[in-house]
Motif scaffolding. Structure first.
Motif, PDB file in Angstrom:
ATOM      1  N   LEU A  72       1.659   0.404   5.438  1.00 41.19           N
ATOM      2  CA  LEU A  72       3.065   0.099   4.954  1.00 41.19           C
ATOM      3  C   LEU A  72       3.850   0.549   6.555  1.00 41.19           C
ATOM      4  N   ILE A  73       3.338   1.494   7.120  1.00 42.78           N
ATOM      5  CA  ILE A  73       4.132   2.003   8.491  1.00 42.78           C
ATOM      6  C   ILE A  73       3.725   0.806   9.456  1.00 42.78           C
TER       7      ILE A  73
ATOM      8  N   THR B 262      -2.891   3.592   2.481  1.00 49.42           N
ATOM      9  CA  THR B 262      -1.946   2.547   2.014  1.00 49.42           C
ATOM     10  C   THR B 262      -0.586   2.860   2.800  1.00 49.42           C
ATOM     11  N   VAL B 263      -0.371   3.931   3.111  1.00 49.55           N
ATOM     12  CA  VAL B 263       0.970   4.575   3.929  1.00 49.55           C
ATOM     13  C   VAL B 263       0.858   4.048   5.263  1.00 49.55           C
TER      14      VAL B 263
ATOM     15  N   ALA C 124      -4.184   6.657  -0.569  1.00 52.44           N
ATOM     16  CA  ALA C 124      -3.006   6.898  -0.342  1.00 52.44           C
ATOM     17  C   ALA C 124      -2.634   7.044   1.169  1.00 52.44           C
ATOM     18  N   VAL C 125      -3.178   7.585   1.838  1.00 57.02           N
ATOM     19  CA  VAL C 125      -3.041   7.824   3.569  1.00 57.02           C
ATOM     20  C   VAL C 125      -3.228   6.415   3.892  1.00 57.02           C
TER      21      VAL C 125
ATOM     22  N   PHE D 164      -1.366  -3.350   2.841  1.00 59.24           N
ATOM     23  CA  PHE D 164      -0.628  -2.406   1.802  1.00 59.24           C
ATOM     24  C   PHE D 164      -0.794  -2.918   0.237  1.00 59.24           C
TER      25      PHE D 164
END
Length: 89
Positions: A35-36, A31-32, A28-29, A64
């Motif tokens: 995205l950022i 992936t974020v 999750a980290v 992402f």
């Protein structure tokens, strides 16, 4: 443990167990973070194109999307491990 000609060494058999770590938070980290990176680079698309680095945006987008797919996999794995652990032996 020396073996003579014709002797076959028996390999040690080790029972494989799933790791106690499910990996959901790490995926999750990551992936974020992809995205950022994507959102930060989009306003600079013209500059990236001028420098020949427009592919960075595509890399962040693919990172992402793959992260979302990985998140789906690790969440399913975590749920399966929890179900298995909750079942009586």
């Amino acid at each position: 443990m020396s073996t003579q000609a014709g002797d076959k060494a028996e390999p040690d058999v080790v029972e494989l167990r799933p790791l106690p770590y499910d990996g959901v938070r790490s995926v999750a980290v990551g992936t974020v973070m992809w995205l950022i990176a994507l959102l930060v680079m989009i306003p600079f698309a013209d500059d990236l194109r001028a420098d020949g680095r427009l592919w960075w945006i595509a890399t962040a987008a693919v990172g992402f999307v793959l992260g979302l797919m990985g998140l789906w996999v690790v969440v399913r794995r975590r749920n399966r491990l929890r179900t298995t652990a909750a079942e009586p032996d």
